[in-house]
Design an enzyme around this catalytic site. Sequence first.
Site, PDB file in Angstrom:
ATOM      1  N   SER A  85       0.811  -1.220   0.000  1.00  0.00           N
ATOM      2  CA  SER A  85       0.000   0.000   0.000  1.00  0.00           C
ATOM      3  C   SER A  85       0.845   1.270   0.000  1.00  0.00           C
ATOM      4  O   SER A  85       0.293   2.369   0.038  1.00  0.00           O
ATOM      5  CB  SER A  85      -0.936  -0.004   1.216  1.00  0.00           C
ATOM      6  OG  SER A  85      -0.208  -0.272   2.393  1.00  0.00           O
ATOM      7  N   THR A 203      -2.036   3.718   4.321  1.00  0.00           N
ATOM      8  CA  THR A 203      -1.034   4.751   4.077  1.00  0.00           C
ATOM      9  C   THR A 203      -0.202   4.967   5.316  1.00  0.00           C
ATOM     10  O   THR A 203      -0.731   4.862   6.417  1.00  0.00           O
ATOM     11  CB  THR A 203      -1.805   6.061   3.784  1.00  0.00           C
ATOM     12  OG1 THR A 203      -2.469   5.897   2.548  1.00  0.00           O
ATOM     13  CG2 THR A 203      -0.925   7.272   3.748  1.00  0.00           C
ATOM     14  N   THR A 221       1.843   6.985   0.028  1.00  0.00           N
ATOM     15  CA  THR A 221       0.945   5.860  -0.240  1.00  0.00           C
ATOM     16  C   THR A 221       0.941   5.505  -1.722  1.00  0.00           C
ATOM     17  O   THR A 221       1.278   6.345  -2.568  1.00  0.00           O
ATOM     18  CB  THR A 221      -0.498   6.240   0.178  1.00  0.00           C
ATOM     19  OG1 THR A 221      -1.336   5.095   0.103  1.00  0.00           O
ATOM     20  CG2 THR A 221      -1.078   7.330  -0.715  1.00  0.00           C
ATOM     21  N   ARG A 231      -6.618   8.672 -10.472  1.00  0.00           N
ATOM     22  CA  ARG A 231      -7.243   9.008  -9.182  1.00  0.00           C
ATOM     23  C   ARG A 231      -6.172   9.468  -8.180  1.00  0.00           C
ATOM     24  O   ARG A 231      -5.115   8.858  -8.054  1.00  0.00           O
ATOM     25  CB  ARG A 231      -7.974   7.783  -8.630  1.00  0.00           C
ATOM     26  CG  ARG A 231      -8.667   8.009  -7.282  1.00  0.00           C
ATOM     27  CD  ARG A 231      -7.812   7.548  -6.119  1.00  0.00           C
ATOM     28  NE  ARG A 231      -8.531   7.619  -4.831  1.00  0.00           N
ATOM     29  CZ  ARG A 231      -7.947   7.449  -3.652  1.00  0.00           C
ATOM     30  NH1 ARG A 231      -6.659   7.178  -3.577  1.00  0.00           N
ATOM     31  NH2 ARG A 231      -8.649   7.534  -2.542  1.00  0.00           N
ATOM     32  N   GLY A 233      -5.676  10.528  -4.083  1.00  0.00           N
ATOM     33  CA  GLY A 233      -6.330  10.459  -2.773  1.00  0.00           C
ATOM     34  C   GLY A 233      -6.021  11.670  -1.917  1.00  0.00           C
ATOM     35  O   GLY A 233      -5.593  12.726  -2.404  1.00  0.00           O
ATOM     36  N   ASP A 234      -6.202  11.505  -0.637  1.00  0.00           N
ATOM     37  CA  ASP A 234      -5.995  12.607   0.314  1.00  0.00           C
ATOM     38  C   ASP A 234      -4.516  12.839   0.643  1.00  0.00           C
ATOM     39  O   ASP A 234      -4.119  13.951   1.006  1.00  0.00           O
ATOM     40  CB  ASP A 234      -6.750  12.323   1.619  1.00  0.00           C
ATOM     41  CG  ASP A 234      -6.366  10.974   2.225  1.00  0.00           C
ATOM     42  OD1 ASP A 234      -6.067  10.025   1.456  1.00  0.00           O
ATOM     43  OD2 ASP A 234      -6.357  10.855   3.458  1.00  0.00           O
ATOM     44  N   THR A 254      -5.527   8.340   7.319  1.00  0.00           N
ATOM     45  CA  THR A 254      -5.461   7.113   6.545  1.00  0.00           C
ATOM     46  C   THR A 254      -6.885   6.654   6.292  1.00  0.00           C
ATOM     47  O   THR A 254      -7.804   7.048   7.005  1.00  0.00           O
ATOM     48  CB  THR A 254      -4.649   6.039   7.301  1.00  0.00           C
ATOM     49  OG1 THR A 254      -4.560   4.855   6.498  1.00  0.00           O
ATOM     50  CG2 THR A 254      -5.254   5.690   8.639  1.00  0.00           C
ATOM     51  N   GLY A 255      -7.063   5.820   5.286  1.00  0.00           N
ATOM     52  CA  GLY A 255      -8.398   5.330   4.968  1.00  0.00           C
ATOM     53  C   GLY A 255      -8.863   5.849   3.619  1.00  0.00           C
ATOM     54  O   GLY A 255      -8.047   6.194   2.772  1.00  0.00           O
ATOM     55  N   GLY A 257      -9.612   8.103   1.058  1.00  0.00           N
ATOM     56  CA  GLY A 257      -9.176   9.485   0.910  1.00  0.00           C
ATOM     57  C   GLY A 257     -10.270  10.442   0.488  1.00  0.00           C
ATOM     58  O   GLY A 257     -10.254  11.624   0.860  1.00  0.00           O
TER      59      GLY A 257
HETATM   60  C1  SD4 Z   1      -5.937   7.103  -0.231  1.00  0.00           C
HETATM   61  N1  SD4 Z   1      -5.807   7.531   2.125  1.00  0.00           N
HETATM   62  O1  SD4 Z   1      -5.311   7.068  -1.280  1.00  0.00           O
HETATM   63  C2  SD4 Z   1      -5.229   6.786   1.041  1.00  0.00           C
HETATM   64  C3  SD4 Z   1      -5.242   5.324   1.257  1.00  0.00           C
HETATM   65  C4  SD4 Z   1      -5.109   4.921   2.671  1.00  0.00           C
HETATM   66  O2  SD4 Z   1      -5.457   3.540   4.373  1.00  0.00           O
HETATM   67  O3  SD4 Z   1      -4.733   5.592   3.524  1.00  0.00           O
HETATM   68  N2  SD4 Z   1      -5.509   3.833   3.067  1.00  0.00           N
HETATM   69  O4  SD4 Z   1      -7.125   7.366  -0.186  1.00  0.00           O
END
Ligand code: SD4
Length: 348
Positions: A85, A203, A221, A231, A233-234, A254-255, A257
Amino acid sequence: MTDRRRFLKASVLGVSASMFAWSNRLAAWPAARLVKGSNARVVSTWDFGIAANQAAWAILGQGGHALDAVEAGAQVPESDLKNHSVGKGGYPDRDGHVTLDASIMDADGNCGAVAALEHIEHPISVARRVMERTPHVLLVGDGALQFALEQGFSKENLLTPEAEQAWHEWQKSAHYQPSINSEVRDYGKGAAGLPGGASNHDTIGMLALDAHGKLAGACTTSGMAWKLHGRVGDSPIIGAGLYVDGEVGGATSTGVGEEVIRNAGSFLVVELMRHGRSPQAACEEAVMRIVKKRPQASKTLQVGFLAMNRAGEVGAYAIQRGFSYAVCDANKQDGLIASPSVYTTNYS
Ligand code: SD4
């Protein structure tokens, strides 16, 4: 020379002489003692944060700078081929491209980021070059790659055979469903001792406070596996995946985004701390903001925030159970803590 001018000259000399004496004494101060009496600390998301923290501590523990520490720390999972990841070995997008997002920020508001960067093992270091060597904050895609190559980074294939095989497996169904706490599957049971879902994200976000009282943060990440090509993310969005304000503290996420971007998550956490919340209370309020806006969707997605204020106090909160974070300071180098969460029941 008038008396007043003589007095001014004498006092300026006096100040600079005593400052010189002090800086000499500080330089002679053993780094270990400087660090011991300080709040120096580094925190990172997820279980793989332990190894990253140790690399950061090799710098912080010697009295080094927070910015150098978070860059060195973030490079650890970027090079870890078992980590699917972050960085090299990360799972690709829908079309088979490994595209990386990263950001870095210091206590004075300096920041740099790259998004959808391919072929470079250490996007965090490219992000730092964007910060230090360009007038910009964010470079994306081919432009980010061109800049990295101009800066001397080498171009390589980041898609490992294992990640490629996982991508071919995924193509059989081609079903895109972000899963919760994927790193637990790759890294054992995790701090919460929970099973993980199918591995497709997670991440590393890091926050460091150095012995000089300076904060810095980094986030890196490969984003959500099997995402649409292009795409972002955050993680590379300053204020979403990472925010640092030297007067207040820092936060990272994390998570999923998209949910973090919608709520300018890390900026929100820092602003809540600015208005008096503890890092813990700030993370809780930011998570609840997401849950209240999208109560149905929140039942099946993960977002976690990790925050540290300028005094070195730490807080974390997540939507789902299973989020962990690693803490490292002069007392303990391999601490792993299970974050509290909104939902506490097991998921399947
Ligand atoms: C994202 N936040 O690209 C990242 C992925 C991530 O835990 O953190 N996953 O959205």
